[in-house]
Write an enzyme that holds these catalytic residues in place. Structure first.
Site, PDB file in Angstrom:
ATOM      1  N   ASP A 151       0.866  -1.186   0.000  1.00 37.17           N
ATOM      2  CA  ASP A 151       0.000   0.000   0.000  1.00 37.17           C
ATOM      3  C   ASP A 151       0.900   1.232   0.000  1.00 37.17           C
ATOM      4  O   ASP A 151       1.462   1.593   1.031  1.00 37.17           O
ATOM      5  CB  ASP A 151      -0.901   0.020   1.250  1.00 37.17           C
ATOM      6  CG  ASP A 151      -1.999  -1.037   1.189  1.00 37.17           C
ATOM      7  OD1 ASP A 151      -1.819  -2.039   0.482  1.00 37.17           O
ATOM      8  OD2 ASP A 151      -3.032  -0.849   1.862  1.00 37.17           O
ATOM      9  N   LYS A 214      -6.715   3.213  -3.473  1.00 33.54           N
ATOM     10  CA  LYS A 214      -7.181   3.232  -2.094  1.00 33.54           C
ATOM     11  C   LYS A 214      -7.431   4.675  -1.685  1.00 33.54           C
ATOM     12  O   LYS A 214      -6.657   5.551  -2.068  1.00 33.54           O
ATOM     13  CB  LYS A 214      -6.106   2.564  -1.227  1.00 33.54           C
ATOM     14  CG  LYS A 214      -6.332   2.597   0.266  1.00 33.54           C
ATOM     15  CD  LYS A 214      -5.287   1.730   0.985  1.00 33.54           C
ATOM     16  CE  LYS A 214      -5.250   2.003   2.471  1.00 33.54           C
ATOM     17  NZ  LYS A 214      -4.218   1.222   3.172  1.00 33.54           N
ATOM     18  N   LYS A 250     -10.186   0.287  -2.750  1.00 31.80           N
ATOM     19  CA  LYS A 250     -10.164   0.025  -1.308  1.00 31.80           C
ATOM     20  C   LYS A 250     -10.420   1.317  -0.539  1.00 31.80           C
ATOM     21  O   LYS A 250      -9.528   2.143  -0.420  1.00 31.80           O
ATOM     22  CB  LYS A 250      -8.801  -0.561  -0.905  1.00 31.80           C
ATOM     23  CG  LYS A 250      -8.639  -0.719   0.608  1.00 31.80           C
ATOM     24  CD  LYS A 250      -7.300  -1.343   0.971  1.00 31.80           C
ATOM     25  CE  LYS A 250      -7.067  -1.286   2.475  1.00 31.80           C
ATOM     26  NZ  LYS A 250      -5.726  -1.761   2.871  1.00 31.80           N
TER      27      LYS A 250
END
Lengths: 314, 284
Positions: A151, A214, A250
């Site tokens: 991430d 995300k 996400k």
């Protein structure tokens, strides 16, 4: 829309990239918020709710990103990820555990054989303010330790200053470092100021090779919101239509209740479509959400309201 | 001069310091003793019970952490506010079927009862706690601690009965979710207005109106409720609730018929207290 294949080529000029991103249709702010609010009123009950709860549990990236994280806490979290409800073996396991890069090794050992992914935040999370060398080293370390997902945070400063090319190149460089691991690109929408910027950042990340986009780090308020997620879901839908490549979404941060999670699932189904309704293409970054999902699950299976005393704290 | 339009009160629930309508949107008609329409009261659902328990849980630690002295001050303040609304309570009790004098006597008794319990806030530990003689170099002492979130099924005595079951629960640091009298719920909501204007933190006392048989089982089976007072539950319902309460080992208080005008004693307070005993080493 220009030929998107040119963007795979790193020779594309900053002006072309900027021209493309600013050529994206602007977001109707009122419309997006209204649409997200409207979809949030859907009533999901009984068997549909049971399905949604189990789906949401299987989509959770169980996260601990605190300065006070210890190896013991990570092991406890991993045990919970594999068996969310020790009293009920039918509860599904979560999708992944998300930790800082130095704790990846601990999580990988604890999750060995469970099939649960280990996601590592990298690239000077959460601010993203570090030289590229440091970001690459951070990523490499996590990959070497066995992380299956990275991430990364984008350089919001560069993005807001209009230096899209720098953001693009960083994502490309990190992606190259990732190898087989999935790359999730954190846009930190709370710092991007406008919905138009969210749309541009989404496209920028996808063009640069992100496997997931995300919303947030969870360290900035506002974190994930429904309208922002709506815009990102539209972006992945349009991106697939244009290029044939599917990218996941996400939302992370601020999703604490089952009700919230179900709202996101409705949004996914109605915006991107049912293709995204799997843990492979949609994740929920959360920590306290899991307990609420388990309490609601307990209510559906036993018929009585559960209490937080009966679930682990982390 | 045209005649004034009547401005009538909407009787709502009291959850977390706010006055929401029932989540279900339902109401019940409340009639006076002669069958004439008085008002529509909210008819709470199981989800209102759930919300009230969440509010009570949230408020519990903070309420228990206050000194007994401070809790006493706050509860005394409630009595002051009750006094200011005397006339309104007398009217409402008359609506519930009491005569003028009887209503006034009951309001007085309710206020006195509240003050009496408020006084216990900083005294209950001295009476129920103890220093224990042990064989060893330890100072051994026991202190009472609140049980936690207490569900209360209030009796039909609309004010004195309600006060007599509610005050002893909260004075020791518990928080309460109360299901008010089914036949005469209006004084309970007026009491909620008193509570909302008298420094009682939101969530410490939550009042629901509606059908006991519908609400009590949810309260009794709720895993996050620590104790339940079944004073107002009729026999069958009380038995069912007691069974449901056993699942997470709730404390259950199920006294027989009470005479609300009698001296209450400390039994209702001690029913919702846990005793903590500490062994403290003394000079070696």
């Amino acid at each position: 829309m220009p030929d998107l294949s040119t963007f795979a080529d790193t020779a594309v000029s900053p002006a072309e990239l900027r021209g493309f991103l600013h050529g994206l249709p602007p977001v109707d702010q009122v419309g997006a918020e209204e649409r997200a609010a409207r979809l949030a009123t859907r009533s999901i009950k009984k068997s549909a709710k049971a399905y949604a709860i189990d789906l949401a549990i299987s989509m959770v990236d169980l996260t601990t990103l605190e300065g006070a994280d210890t190896p013991g806490k990570v092991r406890a979290l991993c045990a919970k990820a594999a068996h969310p409800d020790p009293a009920d073996a039918s509860a599904p396991k979560v999708a992944a555990v998300c930790v800082y890069s130095d704790l990846v090794g601990e999580a990988v050992r604890a999750l060995d054989g469970t099939g649960i992914g280990v996601a590592s935040v990298a690239t000077a999370f959460p601010s993203g303010r570090a030289p590229l060398d440091a970001k690459l080293a951070d990523t490499r370390r996590a990959i070497d330790d066995g992380a299956s997902e990275i991430d990364m945070v984008i350089d919001r400063g560069a993005f807001l200053a209009g230096d899209h090319r720098k953001v693009f190149d960083e994502i490309v460089a990190i992606k190259a470092e990732c190898g087989d691991a999935h790359l999730k690109v954190i846009l930190e929408t709370g710092e991007l100021a406008t919905y138009d910027n969210v749309r541009r950042a989404s496209w920028l990340a996808m063009l640069a090779g992100a496997d997931f986009i995300k919303t947030s780090t969870g360290k900035v308020s506002p974190a994930a919101t429904l309208p922002v997620t709506l815009i990102m879901l539209e972006a992945v839908r349009d991106f697939r239509a244009a290029t044939g490549r599917q990218v996941g979404v996400k939302p992370a941060g601020g999703i604490r209740t089952t009700k919230d999670a179900v709202k996101y699932l409705v949004l996914v189904n109605e915006t991107a479509g049912p293709d995204w309704l799997t843990p492979d293409w949609f994740r929920l970054g959360a920590s306290s959400l899991l307990n609420d999902l388990l309490m609601q699950r307990h209510k559906l299976t036993t018929g009585v309201y559960g209490g937080p005393d009966y679930f682990t704290l982390d | 001069m045209s005649e004034r339009l009547s401005v009538r009160k909407t009787y709502k629930l009291f959850i977390g310091g706010a006055f929401p309508r029932s989540e279900s949107g339902r109401t019940v008609i409340v009639n006076d003793a002669k069958g004439r329409f008085l008002a529509n009261a909210a008819r709470a659902s199981r989800k209102d019970v759930r919300d009230a328990v969440v509010a009570a849980r949230k408020a519990q630690a903070g309420w228990a952490a206050r000194t007994g002295y401070n809790r006493g001050q706050i509860l005394y303040r409630v009595a002051e506010m009750l006094e200011g609304r005397r006339g309104q309570f007398v009217e409402e009790l008359r609506g519930a079927g009491l005569g003028k004098t009887a209503a006034a006597v009951e309001v007085d008794a309710a206020i006195d009862r509240w003050v009496w319990y408020a006084g216990w806030a900083d005294k209950i530990a001295q009476v129920t706690g103890s220093a224990n003689a042990v064989s060893g170099p330890f100072f051994n002492f026991s202190t009472p601690e609140p049980t936690g979130v207490v569900g209360v099924i209030a009796p039909d005595s609309p004010l004195l009965g309600l006060v007599s079951v509610l005050a002893p629960v909260v004075v020791t640091g518990n928080t309460a979710v109360v299901v008010a009298s089914e036949s005469a719920p209006l004084p309970a909501i007026t009491l909620a207005e008193v509570l909302a204007t008298s420094d009682v933190p939101g969530g410490v006392i939550n009042l629901l109106t509606g059908h006991r048989a519908e609400l009590a089982p949810w309260l009794a089976s709720h895993q996050d409720v620590n104790a339940i007072d079944l004073t107002g539950a009729p026999g069958d319902l009380a038995a069912d609730c007691e069974r449901a309460a056993a699942d997470n080992l709730k404390r259950v208080h199920r006294p027989g018929d009470a005479d609300w005008s009698a001296d209450p004693g400390t039994a209702r307070m001690t029913a919702f207290l846990e005793t903590k005993t500490v062994w403290h080493p003394v000079g070696v």
